[in-house]
Design a protein around this motif. Structure first.
Motif, mmCIF file in Angstrom:
data_model
loop_
_atom_site.group_PDB
_atom_site.id
_atom_site.type_symbol
_atom_site.label_atom_id
_atom_site.label_comp_id
_atom_site.label_asym_id
_atom_site.label_seq_id
_atom_site.Cartn_x
_atom_site.Cartn_y
_atom_site.Cartn_z
ATOM 1 N N LEU A 47 10.288 -17.787 -30.815
ATOM 2 C CA LEU A 47 11.507 -17.070 -30.468
ATOM 3 C C LEU A 47 12.651 -17.522 -31.363
ATOM 4 C CD1 LEU A 47 11.374 -17.168 -26.557
ATOM 5 C CD2 LEU A 47 10.409 -15.458 -28.117
ATOM 6 N N GLU A 48 13.487 -16.577 -31.725
ATOM 7 C CA GLU A 48 14.639 -16.878 -32.561
ATOM 8 C C GLU A 48 15.808 -17.362 -31.703
ATOM 9 O OE1 GLU A 48 14.449 -16.906 -35.808
ATOM 10 O OE2 GLU A 48 12.383 -16.157 -35.731
ATOM 11 N N SER A 49 16.753 -18.034 -32.349
ATOM 12 C CA SER A 49 17.967 -18.463 -31.673
ATOM 13 C C SER A 49 18.649 -17.269 -31.013
ATOM 14 C CB SER A 49 18.911 -19.113 -32.689
ATOM 15 O OG SER A 49 20.175 -19.368 -32.128
ATOM 16 N N GLY A 50 19.072 -17.451 -29.776
ATOM 17 C CA GLY A 50 19.755 -16.394 -29.038
ATOM 18 C C GLY A 50 18.850 -15.547 -28.172
ATOM 19 N N THR A 51 17.518 -15.653 -28.358
ATOM 20 C CA THR A 51 16.592 -14.871 -27.553
ATOM 21 C C THR A 51 16.620 -15.339 -26.101
ATOM 22 O OG1 THR A 51 15.140 -14.617 -29.464
ATOM 23 C CG2 THR A 51 14.190 -14.139 -27.308
ATOM 24 N N TYR A 52 16.621 -14.384 -25.185
ATOM 25 C CA TYR A 52 16.572 -14.710 -23.760
ATOM 26 C C TYR A 52 15.127 -14.961 -23.322
ATOM 27 C CZ TYR A 52 21.415 -13.201 -22.970
ATOM 28 O OH TYR A 52 22.783 -13.090 -22.984
ATOM 29 N N THR A 53 14.925 -16.004 -22.531
ATOM 30 C CA THR A 53 13.648 -16.164 -21.838
ATOM 31 C C THR A 53 13.779 -15.744 -20.389
ATOM 32 O OG1 THR A 53 14.045 -18.477 -21.189
ATOM 33 C CG2 THR A 53 13.028 -18.100 -23.344
ATOM 34 N N VAL A 54 14.989 -15.787 -19.868
ATOM 35 C CA VAL A 54 15.290 -15.351 -18.509
ATOM 36 C C VAL A 54 16.650 -14.659 -18.542
ATOM 37 C CG1 VAL A 54 15.712 -16.036 -16.109
ATOM 38 C CG2 VAL A 54 14.071 -17.309 -17.481
ATOM 39 N N ARG A 55 16.767 -13.532 -17.875
ATOM 40 C CA ARG A 55 18.064 -12.864 -17.732
ATOM 41 C C ARG A 55 18.465 -12.829 -16.264
ATOM 42 N NH1 ARG A 55 20.341 -9.879 -21.892
ATOM 43 N NH2 ARG A 55 19.050 -9.595 -23.762
ATOM 44 N N GLU A 56 19.728 -13.162 -16.012
ATOM 45 C CA GLU A 56 20.239 -13.119 -14.646
ATOM 46 C C GLU A 56 20.002 -11.745 -14.033
ATOM 47 O OE1 GLU A 56 24.300 -14.156 -12.120
ATOM 48 O OE2 GLU A 56 24.252 -14.446 -14.295
ATOM 49 N N LEU B 3 18.546 -21.929 -27.894
ATOM 50 C CA LEU B 3 19.650 -22.477 -28.680
ATOM 51 C C LEU B 3 19.284 -22.480 -30.162
ATOM 52 C CD1 LEU B 3 22.394 -23.966 -28.811
ATOM 53 C CD2 LEU B 3 21.141 -26.097 -28.421
ATOM 54 N N THR B 4 18.024 -22.775 -30.442
ATOM 55 C CA THR B 4 17.501 -22.778 -31.807
ATOM 56 C C THR B 4 16.214 -21.953 -31.846
ATOM 57 O OG1 THR B 4 16.066 -24.706 -31.481
ATOM 58 C CG2 THR B 4 18.359 -25.143 -32.124
ATOM 59 N N ARG B 5 15.715 -21.725 -33.027
ATOM 60 C CA ARG B 5 14.383 -21.131 -33.162
ATOM 61 C C ARG B 5 13.361 -22.125 -32.624
ATOM 62 N NH1 ARG B 5 10.168 -20.377 -37.195
ATOM 63 N NH2 ARG B 5 9.581 -18.172 -37.312
ATOM 64 N N GLY B 6 12.365 -21.626 -31.923
ATOM 65 C CA GLY B 6 11.369 -22.546 -31.391
ATOM 66 C C GLY B 6 10.176 -21.817 -30.805
ATOM 67 N N GLU B 7 9.155 -22.584 -30.444
ATOM 68 C CA GLU B 7 7.956 -22.043 -29.822
ATOM 69 C C GLU B 7 8.046 -22.197 -28.312
ATOM 70 O OE1 GLU B 7 4.122 -22.153 -32.642
ATOM 71 O OE2 GLU B 7 4.727 -24.112 -31.874
ATOM 72 N N VAL B 8 7.623 -21.166 -27.612
ATOM 73 C CA VAL B 8 7.649 -21.147 -26.156
ATOM 74 C C VAL B 8 6.286 -20.683 -25.654
ATOM 75 C CG1 VAL B 8 8.705 -20.133 -24.103
ATOM 76 C CG2 VAL B 8 10.126 -20.689 -26.093
ATOM 77 N N ALA B 9 5.736 -21.429 -24.699
ATOM 78 C CA ALA B 9 4.478 -21.041 -24.064
ATOM 79 C C ALA B 9 4.813 -20.395 -22.718
ATOM 80 C CB ALA B 9 3.573 -22.259 -23.862
ATOM 81 N N PHE B 10 4.414 -19.147 -22.551
ATOM 82 C CA PHE B 10 4.677 -18.422 -21.312
ATOM 83 C C PHE B 10 3.462 -18.514 -20.393
ATOM 84 C CE2 PHE B 10 7.706 -16.553 -24.235
ATOM 85 C CZ PHE B 10 8.852 -16.428 -23.441
ATOM 86 N N VAL B 11 3.713 -19.017 -19.181
ATOM 87 C CA VAL B 11 2.670 -19.167 -18.168
ATOM 88 C C VAL B 11 3.019 -18.254 -16.997
ATOM 89 C CG1 VAL B 11 1.530 -20.769 -16.584
ATOM 90 C CG2 VAL B 11 2.273 -21.568 -18.846
ATOM 91 N N ALA B 12 2.039 -17.535 -16.475
ATOM 92 C CA ALA B 12 2.292 -16.664 -15.333
ATOM 93 C C ALA B 12 2.786 -17.492 -14.154
ATOM 94 C CB ALA B 12 1.023 -15.908 -14.950
ATOM 95 N N ARG B 13 3.853 -17.030 -13.531
ATOM 96 C CA ARG B 13 4.425 -17.762 -12.401
ATOM 97 C C ARG B 13 3.403 -17.917 -11.284
ATOM 98 N NH1 ARG B 13 9.483 -16.399 -8.491
ATOM 99 N NH2 ARG B 13 8.215 -14.596 -8.002
#
Length: 246
Positions: free
Chosen positions: A39-48, A103-113
């Motif tokens: 994900l790039e900087s500024g990308t949302y992983t959660v939106r209110e 905040l920065t570019r980075g890797e995110v692992a998405f796990v089903a809740r």
């Protein structure tokens, strides 16, 4: 520090920092199905206001939680470092009450809740570790309220720098409490409730006093004990020791 072989290894390490986990518990965390994304900087992983469906685990890079006023003014309410799950607070809630952005570019692992909730119920040690982690996050929130509400600008910034140093050091991501500070002065201002101009002036004053040393985005602390004193920093609220399970 080299990235771990498995994207969820840092999560297992982060949970184990404050709550004992067996080898079987760690293996169960690593066995969780996940989708790895950059994900790039500024990308949302959660939106209110969105219903949470996945739990994002920060594998690399940094993220932050934020709230917006009705007029659009932003308050950053926490910073997240590699290994931390970004959505544990919403694991048993039906709607997100704040947003999380990279905040920065980075890797995110998405796990089903649903998978994470099932694992927490099936393995009590993991469930306990998740509860402890959520309680520690609440403790950090309380300290941030105190920081913004009652400390002066010099202490606010010094306290934030100390917290990041200790948290990163506990994960093996800092060297002698030095680290890369991947934040603009505008973002720092949204953390400590000041203007960017005030932040810039305060950082320069801390540097002139020999409390911090900045080289581009790298920051280190020539006089750590004095910086702790200026920041009124006591790491008790971080609860960096294993918590009892009975």
């Amino acid at each position: 520090m080299n990235a771990p072989r498995h994207p969820l290894e840092l999560l297992a390490r982060n949970l184990q920092l404050r709550s004992p986990l067996s080898l079987q518990d760690r293996a169960a965390i690593l066995a969780l199905p996940y989708v790895l994304r950059t994900l790039e900087s500024g990308t949302y992983t959660v939106r209110e206001a969105d219903p949470p469906e996945q739990c994002a685990v920060l594998v690399s890079g940094f993220a932050f939680r934020q709230k917006l006023t009705g007029e659009g003014s932003r308050q950053i309410v926490s910073l997240q470092i590699p290994g931390e799950a970004l959505d544990l607070q919403g694991l048993f809630l039906d709607v997100a009450d704040h947003s999380v952005q990279m905040l920065t570019r980075g890797e995110v692992a998405f796990v089903a809740r649903s998978d994470l909730r099932e694992l927490a119920r099936a393995r009590p040690a993991i469930g306990h570790a998740i509860v402890v982690k959520i309680l520690v996050e609440a403790s950090i929130f309380r300290e941030w309220v105190l920081n913004v509400g009652r400390r002066d600008s010099r202490s606010r910034i010094a306290h934030l720098l100390c917290e990041l140093a200790v948290r990163l050091d506990s994960e093996g991501l800092a060297t002698d409490y030095g680290y890369e500070l991947p934040m603009t002065q505008e973002q720092l201002a949204d953390v400590v409730g000041l203007t960017p101009v005030h932040v810039n002036r305060t950082l320069k004053a801390l540097e002139a006093d020999g409390l911090v040393k900045r080289t581009k985005r790298n920051i280190s602390f020539p006089d750590w004990q004095r910086l702790r004193s200026v920041g009124d920093f006591n790491q008790r609220y971080l609860h960096l020791t294993p918590q009892p399970t009975d």
